[in-house]
Design a protein around this motif. Sequence first.
Motif, short mmCIF file in Angstrom:
data_model
loop_
_atom_site.label_atom_id
_atom_site.label_comp_id
_atom_site.label_asym_id
_atom_site.label_seq_id
_atom_site.Cartn_x
_atom_site.Cartn_y
_atom_site.Cartn_z
N GLN A 1 0.83 -1.21 0.00
CA GLN A 1 0.00 0.00 0.00
C GLN A 1 0.86 1.25 0.00
O GLN A 1 0.54 2.24 -0.67
CB GLN A 1 -0.96 0.02 1.20
CG GLN A 1 -2.05 -1.02 1.14
CD GLN A 1 -1.57 -2.41 1.59
OE1 GLN A 1 -0.45 -2.57 2.08
NE2 GLN A 1 -2.42 -3.40 1.40
N ALA A 2 1.96 1.23 0.75
CA ALA A 2 2.86 2.40 0.78
C ALA A 2 3.49 2.61 -0.59
O ALA A 2 3.58 3.76 -1.06
CB ALA A 2 3.95 2.21 1.84
N VAL A 3 3.89 1.54 -1.25
CA VAL A 3 4.46 1.66 -2.60
C VAL A 3 3.37 2.15 -3.56
O VAL A 3 3.64 2.99 -4.43
CB VAL A 3 5.07 0.31 -3.07
CG1 VAL A 3 5.47 0.37 -4.54
CG2 VAL A 3 6.27 -0.03 -2.20
N SER A 4 2.15 1.69 -3.37
CA SER A 4 1.04 2.16 -4.21
C SER A 4 0.84 3.67 -4.08
O SER A 4 0.54 4.35 -5.06
CB SER A 4 -0.27 1.44 -3.84
OG SER A 4 -0.21 0.11 -4.27
N LYS A 5 1.01 4.18 -2.86
CA LYS A 5 0.89 5.64 -2.66
C LYS A 5 1.99 6.37 -3.41
O LYS A 5 1.75 7.40 -4.04
CB LYS A 5 0.94 5.99 -1.17
CG LYS A 5 -0.31 5.61 -0.42
CD LYS A 5 -0.22 5.99 1.03
CE LYS A 5 -1.47 5.58 1.79
NZ LYS A 5 -1.42 5.96 3.20
N HIS A 6 3.22 5.83 -3.37
CA HIS A 6 4.32 6.43 -4.13
C HIS A 6 4.00 6.41 -5.63
O HIS A 6 4.23 7.40 -6.34
CB HIS A 6 5.64 5.67 -3.89
CG HIS A 6 6.28 5.96 -2.57
ND1 HIS A 6 6.71 7.22 -2.21
CD2 HIS A 6 6.58 5.14 -1.53
CE1 HIS A 6 7.25 7.17 -1.01
NE2 HIS A 6 7.18 5.93 -0.57
N LEU A 7 3.45 5.30 -6.09
CA LEU A 7 3.10 5.18 -7.51
C LEU A 7 2.01 6.18 -7.90
O LEU A 7 2.04 6.74 -8.99
CB LEU A 7 2.67 3.75 -7.83
CG LEU A 7 3.79 2.70 -7.73
CD1 LEU A 7 3.22 1.30 -7.88
CD2 LEU A 7 4.87 2.97 -8.75
N ARG A 8 1.07 6.40 -6.99
CA ARG A 8 0.01 7.38 -7.27
C ARG A 8 0.60 8.78 -7.46
O ARG A 8 0.21 9.52 -8.36
CB ARG A 8 -1.02 7.37 -6.13
CG ARG A 8 -2.42 7.43 -6.62
CD ARG A 8 -3.51 7.30 -5.56
NE ARG A 8 -3.16 6.94 -4.19
CZ ARG A 8 -3.13 5.69 -3.72
NH1 ARG A 8 -3.42 4.68 -4.51
NH2 ARG A 8 -2.82 5.45 -2.47
N VAL A 9 1.57 9.14 -6.61
CA VAL A 9 2.23 10.44 -6.74
C VAL A 9 2.96 10.54 -8.08
O VAL A 9 2.87 11.55 -8.78
CB VAL A 9 3.21 10.69 -5.57
CG1 VAL A 9 4.05 11.94 -5.79
CG2 VAL A 9 2.45 10.79 -4.24
N LEU A 10 3.68 9.48 -8.44
CA LEU A 10 4.39 9.47 -9.73
C LEU A 10 3.42 9.54 -10.90
O LEU A 10 3.68 10.21 -11.91
CB LEU A 10 5.26 8.20 -9.84
CG LEU A 10 6.46 8.14 -8.89
CD1 LEU A 10 7.08 6.74 -8.92
CD2 LEU A 10 7.48 9.20 -9.25
#
Length: 123
Positions: A44-53
């Motif tokens: 989920q944390a990586v998904s948040k980073h991906l959303r920002v990107l």
Amino acid sequence: MTDDRLSRMFAALADPTRRDIVSRLAAGDATVGELAEPYDVSTQAVSKHLRVLEQAGLISRGRQAQTRPCHLEADVLDLATKWIERYRLAAEERYRRLDAVLAELDSTADSQDTDSPPAQEAS
């Protein structure tokens, strides 16, 4: 509008994890799970980073069967490259002008030294 895109892009790339994700995606598309493997954080944390990107336009997500591989939108990086290059060229031009002024000053000082009679030593 370009300034907003640049701001979002630089803000997204300010985080070292997101920069690492971008560098990994430069080698090829990957799923969230594949991208999350080397990090000691949740998917989920990586998904948040991906959303920002993704919001910055740096990545897109496709659809292959049940997965959504992430894809680096490398052409968006051209925007940052062009912005940086514009200021790099301007700085180089300023340095060239400074070099010319310093060379002129140096040649003026050298010509004044050769025009002066040699100093006489005190006996």
